[in-house]
Design an enzyme around this catalytic site. Structure first.
Site, PDB file in Angstrom:
ATOM      1  CG  HIS A 358      -1.954  -0.981   1.276  1.00 32.54           C
ATOM      2  ND1 HIS A 358      -3.236  -0.777   0.847  1.00 32.54           N
ATOM      3  CD2 HIS A 358      -1.915  -2.257   1.706  1.00 32.54           C
ATOM      4  CE1 HIS A 358      -3.954  -1.883   1.019  1.00 32.54           C
ATOM      5  NE2 HIS A 358      -3.155  -2.800   1.539  1.00 32.54           N
ATOM      6  CB  THR A 654     -10.349   4.842  -0.713  1.00 32.79           C
ATOM      7  OG1 THR A 654      -9.756   5.161   0.555  1.00 32.79           O
ATOM      8  CG2 THR A 654      -9.702   3.578  -1.258  1.00 32.79           C
TER       9      THR A 654
HETATM   10  C1  26Q Z   1       3.733   0.568  10.204  1.00 26.05           C
HETATM   11  C2  26Q Z   1       4.705   0.260  11.151  1.00 26.05           C
HETATM   12  C3  26Q Z   1       4.604   0.715  12.452  1.00 26.05           C
HETATM   13  C4  26Q Z   1       3.505   1.482  12.810  1.00 26.05           C
HETATM   14  C5  26Q Z   1       2.537   1.786  11.880  1.00 26.05           C
HETATM   15  C6  26Q Z   1       2.643   1.341  10.581  1.00 26.05           C
HETATM   16  C7  26Q Z   1       1.607   1.686   9.581  1.00 26.05           C
HETATM   17  C8  26Q Z   1       0.264   1.736   9.940  1.00 26.05           C
HETATM   18  C9  26Q Z   1      -0.710   2.088   9.010  1.00 26.05           C
HETATM   19  C10 26Q Z   1       1.929   1.989   8.266  1.00 26.05           C
HETATM   20  C11 26Q Z   1       0.961   2.320   7.344  1.00 26.05           C
HETATM   21  C12 26Q Z   1      -0.380   2.387   7.704  1.00 26.05           C
HETATM   22  C13 26Q Z   1      -1.452   2.782   6.779  1.00 26.05           C
HETATM   23  C14 26Q Z   1      -1.276   3.032   5.493  1.00 26.05           C
HETATM   24  C15 26Q Z   1      -2.373   3.449   4.619  1.00 26.05           C
HETATM   25  O1  26Q Z   1      -3.478   3.726   5.059  1.00 26.05           O
HETATM   26  N1  26Q Z   1      -2.129   3.518   3.295  1.00 26.05           N
HETATM   27  C16 26Q Z   1      -3.159   3.903   2.346  1.00 26.05           C
HETATM   28  O2  26Q Z   1      -3.801   2.727   1.883  1.00 26.05           O
HETATM   29  C17 26Q Z   1      -4.920   3.035   1.079  1.00 26.05           C
HETATM   30  C18 26Q Z   1      -5.619   1.740   0.734  1.00 26.05           C
HETATM   31  O3  26Q Z   1      -4.863   1.028  -0.207  1.00 26.05           O
HETATM   32  C19 26Q Z   1      -4.514   3.820  -0.153  1.00 26.05           C
HETATM   33  O4  26Q Z   1      -5.672   4.217  -0.846  1.00 26.05           O
HETATM   34  C20 26Q Z   1      -3.702   5.044   0.234  1.00 26.05           C
HETATM   35  O5  26Q Z   1      -3.192   5.667  -0.930  1.00 26.05           O
HETATM   36  C21 26Q Z   1      -2.564   4.666   1.167  1.00 26.05           C
HETATM   37  O6  26Q Z   1      -1.902   5.823   1.632  1.00 26.05           O
END
Ligand code: 26Q
Length: 815
Positions: A358, A654
């Site tokens: 993602h 989204t």
């Molecule tokens: C990772 C390691 C430690 C702590 C937290 C995390 C972590 C937590 C949540 C890393 C990333 C996220 C969330 C990412 C996210 O929401 N990405 C989004 O995903 C959507 C669905 O595919 C996309 O539409 C977005 O473009 C993208 O930013």
């Protein structure tokens, strides 16, 4: 499928009876919250009763592993899915509290950060709607993502105690609890030339599942979301400490364990590498896999199937790298507990597991120190090490740059385990979430893997639940659509295409405008209540709602507003089309820059909203505590959808899809899924601006951009915006914005805010001019956007996952 209530009277009778036996009260003696609780309990009971008898033991099931599920309020959605919304609405009105009032009482569990978590929830809805056996596996965090309040323009984080009044949708399943272990050491055993390993002296934790029913559209399929909670292994906590009379120590033991499911981590780089996070990742992976294997033994092994058959009946999907331990943990369970051969276990794991990426930003990829992993999960780590060793051993040396290629793709490197590489090596499918994003992972983030094994990669453009985000979120428009093309669009979003026949119909356009007006009034009442800002509903509603992040460039939007403000003060003849700029979203607690942008937007709101000279034309509102529930109020009321990340940074987005469905026109960069929205609606029905991905790449490669050049070349406009950050113009609420200025001018504007500024400001002006010039044309274009949004239903996305990745099809009839 029998309706869950035969008629209104039947509903009322059953509702009254639930009031009685769950809360021991008559409906008449209850407050609205209790009335909501009783109604939710009734619907949850119905959901739990539904027989999913279309699933035999021989059907393949999907388990969607995700650390986040942002499910939102369920009542309204489940009434729609069961097809009893109108009947229940009438029944509630007869009884005394209107359904809308009850719906307002529902908590919105914040078990996710943003897009990735909401996507997982949309997928659950669509899997059930498509009649698939699809289950969620996640974490029951005691506290959701914080509740955001705004004080002096600043974000303040308050705890979100979502379980305080009890959660009527969940059922605790203590009989399905499993044991998860941390630490200890590995012992090797040998007998007759065969050897195996056991884990000794490890700390044991009890993982207890709570199930939430997932009701599919039409109510025929009810799946569940299983959320794990960590508890002490011994009911009586640390008995030894307790017997010593050391009560405090005993309690501490209990809370160390419960800490694992206490909080949700924010998606902020600052939170990487925390051991508690690793414990979370392992807990829900191990517990989920144990349940799957236990079920498989019961349903299949006993009937003569072998472990090799597992991929025929089970698909495990990993939402980003957060569940990356699935591969090695599944191998551990197969090898150590079921006696499966190591090579065969690896093959089974790969055939069972698939992975979605993602993110495009390399710095956001998860890494764990090898020492931490080894200490916390000795046996699972051993398996990672062995797979990594075999990967290196088998690596093709016939490439000139084989060393670099191995360095890019090995799991262990420089003392760290790289979870994206682990995920790829343990999966039979790797996908991105939009066409552009998949391109980027193939050509940069996971480039070497793509060179080695292109057949692994595929794209699955994201989608959203159109039933929730159009059907539930926008009642008047949903009714209008149904009256034009029939109700079939709720099952089959492609039928929205039928609206193209109404685009040019003047009376349909007027009714569309009336539905938008109704939503704007509903939203402005909510905004006035929550932020005190009064909006004129005749204004354009220009909306940017999403997590606060530098790459999403809420700052660019803020500068645009300030620029309009400056121009109005300079030129009394300049009258922009009246616009309400609406923002909402949270910033991670530790993400200082993002929090400063929130404060900046609130400071601009304070200045603009209190300036009589501009007030009739521009207003700014920041809606506190963005969540699924208020998102539904915002999307439905929007005229303009701001999707302005720099090209190549947003994997998909989204909210762009949810807003398009509701007839908002996208003002966006050529990024993420905006590209595909553009392809579908055509250039006349979207406003694209700014640098393209290749231009951004080139400018970064050549270091050919200097923010100071723009500042110096245009002191009166760009320079002035920068100066306003520190000259007191915006300081009344809570001070200047030195760090924001430094981000732009000292760090050379990494996110290209100034670089894209002119083309953005011009695009906005052209778009709003077109609104002023020809409202009928605008409405036609808005309806056209809805008509072309069927592709972005998560039903379509899920069918593609089913066919291409999971090799599973649903049973829903799609006539
Ligand atoms: C990772 C390691 C430690 C702590 C937290 C995390 C972590 C937590 C949540 C890393 C990333 C996220 C969330 C990412 C996210 O929401 N990405 C989004 O995903 C959507 C669905 O595919 C996309 O539409 C977005 O473009 C993208 O930013």
């Amino acid at each position: 499928m029998q309706p869950i209530f035969t008629d209104k009277q039947d509903f009322i009778r059953q509702y009254r009876s639930v009031c009685h036996y769950t809360l021991g009260k008559h409906y008449e003696d209850m407050g609205d919250t209790e009335r909501y609780m009783a109604l939710a309990t009734l619907i949850a009971n119905k959901a739990n009763e539904v027989k999913t008898d279309n699933r035999g033991a021989n059907r393949k099931a999907v388990y969607y592993f995700s650390l986040e599920f942002l499910i939102g309020p369920l009542l309204d959605n489940y009434l729609l899915n069961f097809g009893v919304r109108d009947l229940v609405e009438e029944g509630c009105a007869d009884l005394g509290t209107p359904l809308d009032k009850l719906i307002e009482k529902e908590v919105d569990p914040g078990l996710g950060n943003g897009g990735l978590g909401r996507l997982a929830a949309c997928f659950l809805d669509s899997m059930a709607a498509e009649g698939m056996d699809g289950y969620g596996n996640g974490m029951r965090y005691r506290y959701g993502l914080f509740r955001q309040e705004i004080e002096g323009g600043r974000q303040v984080e308050k705890t979100d105690n979502w379980l305080a009044k009890g959660y009527p949708w969940e059922t605790r399943k203590p009989e399905s609890a499993v044991t998860v272990t941390f630490g200890g050491h590995v012992e090797r055993h040998e007998e007759n030339g065969r050897f195996w390993f056991t884990l000794e002296g490890a700390e044991k934790i009890r993982a207890v599942p709570y199930d939430v029913p997932i009701v599919g559209y039409s109510g025929t399929t009810v799946n569940h979301l299983r959320l794990w909670s960590a508890e002490p292994y011994n009911e009586d906590f640390d008995l030894e400490a307790f017997n010593r009379g050391d009560y405090a120590d005993a309690m501490k033991f209990r809370s160390d364990i419960e800490a694992i499911t206490t909080i949700l981590y924010p998606n902020d780089a600052g939170e990487h590498g925390r051991i508690l996070r690793l414990k979370q990742e392992y807990l829900f992976v191990s517990a989920g896999l144990q349940t799957i294997l236990r079920d498989y033994i019961r349903k299949h092994i006993r009937k003569g199937d072998t472990w090799e058959d597992l991929p025929k009946y089970v698909a495990i999907h990993t939402n980003d790298t957060h569940p990356a331990l699935c591969g090695p943990e599944l191998m551990r369970l197969l090898v150590d507990e079921q006696g499966v051969d190591f090579d065969l276990a690896f093959k089974i794991a790969r055939q069972t597991i698939s992975y979605t990426n993602h993110t495009v930003m390399p710095e956001a990829l998860e890494k764990w120190s090898i020492n931490t992993l080894r200490e916390l999960l000795p046996r699972t780590y051993m398996i990672i090490e062995e797979i990594d060793r075999r990967y290196r051993e088998g690596f093709p040396h016939n490439y000139d740059n084989w060393y670099e290629m191995l360095r890019d793709t090995a799991i262990l490197w420089d003392g760290q385990a790289r979870m994206a590489n682990l995920s790829v090596i343990f999966s039979h499918s790797v996908n991105g979430v939009s066409a552009l994003h998949t391109n980027i992972i193939e050509n940069s983030v996971l480039k070497t893997f793509y060179e080695l094994k292109p057949e692994l990669f595929n794209n699955k453009t994201n989608g959203v639940s159109h039933r929730r985000f159009l059907g539930n979120a926008n009642p008047p428009y949903a009714r209008l659509i149904t009256s034009a093309i029939g109700v079939g669009w709720l099952r089959d979003a492609n039928q929205l295409e039928g609206l193209t026949a109404y685009e040019n119909d003047a009376s349909f356009q007027e009714e569309f405008a009336a539905s938008k007006q109704w939503c704007k009034e509903r939203l402005s009442a909510y905004i006035e209540k929550t932020s005190g800002v009064q909006l004129d509903t005749n204004m354009i509603f220009d909306v940017q709602v999403k997590r606060f992040h530098a790459y999403k460039r809420q700052l660019l939007n803020a500068f645009k507003i300030l620029d309009i403000y400056n121009r109005m003060l300079d030129d009394p003849n300049y009258k922009p089309e009246p616009t309400a700029f609406i923002f909402s979203g949270k910033a991670a607690q530790s993400y200082t820059f993002a929090k400063e942008v929130i404060r900046l937007i609130n400071s601009i709101a304070d200045v603009v909203n209190n300036d009589k000279r501009v007030n009739e034309y521009i207003k700014v509102a920041f809606v506190p505590n963005f969540a699924v529930s208020n998102a539904q109020l915002i999307y439905s009321a929007a005229d303009i959808s701001e999707q302005i990340s720099w090209a190549g940074s947003e994997a998909s987005g989204t909210s762009n899809m949810k807003l398009q469905m509701n007839g908002a026109i996208t003002l966006g960069t050529y990024d993420g899924a905006n590209v595909e929205i553009c392809d579908l609606v055509g250039n006349d029905n979207i406003k694209i601006f700014g640098l393209r991905t290749e231009e951004v790449d080139e400018l970064r490669r050549n270091h050919s951009y200097w923010a100071w050049d723009l500042y110096n070349a245009d002191r009166g406009r760009i320079g002035r915006l920068i100066d306003m950050l520190t000259d007191g113009s915006l300081a009344r609420l809570s001070g200047n914005f030195e760090s924001v200025r430094d981000g732009l001018m000292v760090n050379n504007d990494h996110d290209l805010v100034l670089k894209d500024f002119y083309s953005y400001a011009q695009a906005w002006a052209e778009l709003t001019d077109s609104y002023r010039a020809d409202r009928a044309a605008w409405n036609r274009s808005a309806i056209h956007n809805t008509a072309k949004s069927g592709y972005f239903s998560s039903d379509r996305t899920i069918r593609e996952y089913g066919e291409d990745i999971w090799q599973i099809s649903g049973s829903a009839s799609r006539d």
